[in-house]
Write an enzyme that holds these catalytic residues in place. Structure first.
Site, PDB file in Angstrom:
ATOM      1  N   SER A  69      10.818   4.394   2.290  1.00  9.52           N
ATOM      2  CA  SER A  69      11.116   4.044   3.402  1.00  9.52           C
ATOM      3  C   SER A  69      13.193   4.572   3.513  1.00  9.52           C
ATOM      4  O   SER A  69      14.106   5.032   2.737  1.00  9.52           O
ATOM      5  CB  SER A  69      12.042   2.267   3.754  1.00  9.52           C
ATOM      6  OG  SER A  69       9.926   1.924   3.758  1.00  9.52           O
TER       7      SER A  69
HETATM    8  N1  SAH Z   1       8.042   0.074   1.061  1.00  7.70           N
HETATM    9  C1  SAH Z   1       8.148   1.113   0.764  1.00  7.70           C
HETATM   10  C2  SAH Z   1       7.262   1.638   1.836  1.00  7.70           C
HETATM   11  C3  SAH Z   1       6.042   1.608   2.039  1.00  7.70           C
HETATM   12  S1  SAH Z   1       5.200   2.390   3.185  1.00  7.70           S
HETATM   13  C4  SAH Z   1       9.159   1.631   0.401  1.00  7.70           C
HETATM   14  O1  SAH Z   1      10.495   0.836  -0.402  1.00  7.70           O
HETATM   15  O2  SAH Z   1       9.645   2.981   0.213  1.00  7.70           O
HETATM   16  C5  SAH Z   1       4.137   1.191   3.485  1.00  7.70           C
HETATM   17  C6  SAH Z   1       3.127   1.043   2.399  1.00  7.70           C
HETATM   18  O3  SAH Z   1       1.802   0.044   2.943  1.00  7.70           O
HETATM   19  C7  SAH Z   1       1.795   1.744   2.152  1.00  7.70           C
HETATM   20  O4  SAH Z   1       2.116   2.038   0.497  1.00  7.70           O
HETATM   21  C8  SAH Z   1       0.822   1.631   2.612  1.00  7.70           C
HETATM   22  O5  SAH Z   1      -1.097   1.871   1.187  1.00  7.70           O
HETATM   23  C9  SAH Z   1       1.387   0.398   2.500  1.00  7.70           C
HETATM   24  N2  SAH Z   1      -0.392  -0.517   3.575  1.00  7.70           N
HETATM   25  C10 SAH Z   1      -0.707  -0.032   4.546  1.00  7.70           C
HETATM   26  N3  SAH Z   1      -2.064  -1.161   5.278  1.00  7.70           N
HETATM   27  C11 SAH Z   1      -1.699  -2.416   4.460  1.00  7.70           C
HETATM   28  C12 SAH Z   1      -2.438  -3.335   4.019  1.00  7.70           C
HETATM   29  N4  SAH Z   1      -2.646  -4.016   5.047  1.00  7.70           N
HETATM   30  N5  SAH Z   1      -1.750  -4.429   3.582  1.00  7.70           N
HETATM   31  C13 SAH Z   1      -1.071  -4.148   2.140  1.00  7.70           C
HETATM   32  N6  SAH Z   1      -0.627  -2.412   2.001  1.00  7.70           N
HETATM   33  C14 SAH Z   1      -0.266  -1.985   3.008  1.00  7.70           C
END
Ligand code: SAH
Length: 218
Positions: A69
């Site tokens: 992010s």
């Molecule tokens: N928090 C991270 C960014 C995450 S990107 C940061 O600090 O940079 C979004 C994440 O959500 C991805 O890793 C993806 O695999 C996860 N994700 C997507 N759908 C999901 C679900 N239903 N349950 C859990 N994780 C999920």
């Protein structure tokens, strides 16, 4: 003369200060959050090839179709989550590389985090251990379900965007608890903060954001 031993370069103090100043200019006010953005080594959360861009205020690819992010968004969400926060536990959905987890975890007692890609989670676990972060519990699973076992939570933060509010996450909020979540289809997502009051949920909009979708099911 520039002293190389002071780490002048892509990960230097000055580079990080510049990022923090940018976030202040954009309205981030919480000093503890800004200090975390300054201290968390974001270059260790991205591929080496991208390390030189780690302190730019931008989202970056981290492989497996996922992204780290944007620092501003992490700061904004953390600030919103912690505003008036008196609780202890936070549930995070979408662990990814763990950058948001690392920024948040020292500011609360315990973080429970759920990620659907086990391979990503394994690496992130190790990365956070290497950074001496121990108050985080990890679970591979579907974030739409939350993590009932340790709920209800004082805060819930979701870093992927569902098309509509996941009912189960609302159910896992403690009284007075808050949920910070991007909602909507790609391109038209709104970051919202929902607070659980005695007999209703209060909702405020924090503006437009862009996240990967919260995938449904496994
Ligand atoms: N928090 C991270 C960014 C995450 S990107 C940061 O600090 O940079 C979004 C994440 O959500 C991805 O890793 C993806 O695999 C996860 N994700 C997507 N759908 C999901 C679900 N239903 N349950 C859990 N994780 C999920």
């Amino acid at each position: 003369m520039i002293d190389a031993r002071q780490g002048i370069g892509m990960t230097s103090r000055r580079t990080r200060d510049r990022l923090v100043q940018r976030l202040i200019d954009q309205g981030i006010q919480n000093g503890a959050v800004l200090e975390q953005i300054r201290n968390v080594p974001r270059h260790l959360f991205v591929d080496e090839a991208l390390a030189s861009r780690a302190y730019e205020d931008t989202a970056l690819p981290i492989g497996l179709g996922q992204t780290i992010s944007q620092p501003y968004v992490v700061a904004r969400m953390t600030e919103a989550l912690l505003d008036g926060f008196e609780g202890e536990t936070v549930l995070e959905i979408g662990t990814g590389c763990g950058y948001q987890t690392a920024v948040l975890s020292p500011l609360v007692k315990k973080v429970y985090t759920v990620e659907r890609i086990p391979e990503l989670l394994r690496k992130t676990k190790q990365r956070l251990r290497d950074l001496d972060i121990y108050n985080v519990q990890f679970k591979p699973g579907d974030g739409w379900e939350g993590w009932p076992k340790y709920g209800p939570y004082d805060g819930i933060i979701v870093t992927a965007a569902p098309s509509e509010l996941p009912e189960k996450l609302l159910q896992q909020l403690a009284p007075g608890g808050r949920l910070v979540i991007p909602v909507g289809p790609p391109g038209i997502q709104d970051l919202v903060k929902i607070t659980k009051r005695n007999d209703h949920f209060e909702q405020v909009s924090l503006g437009a954001v862009s996240f990967v979708p919260l995938v449904k099911g496994k």
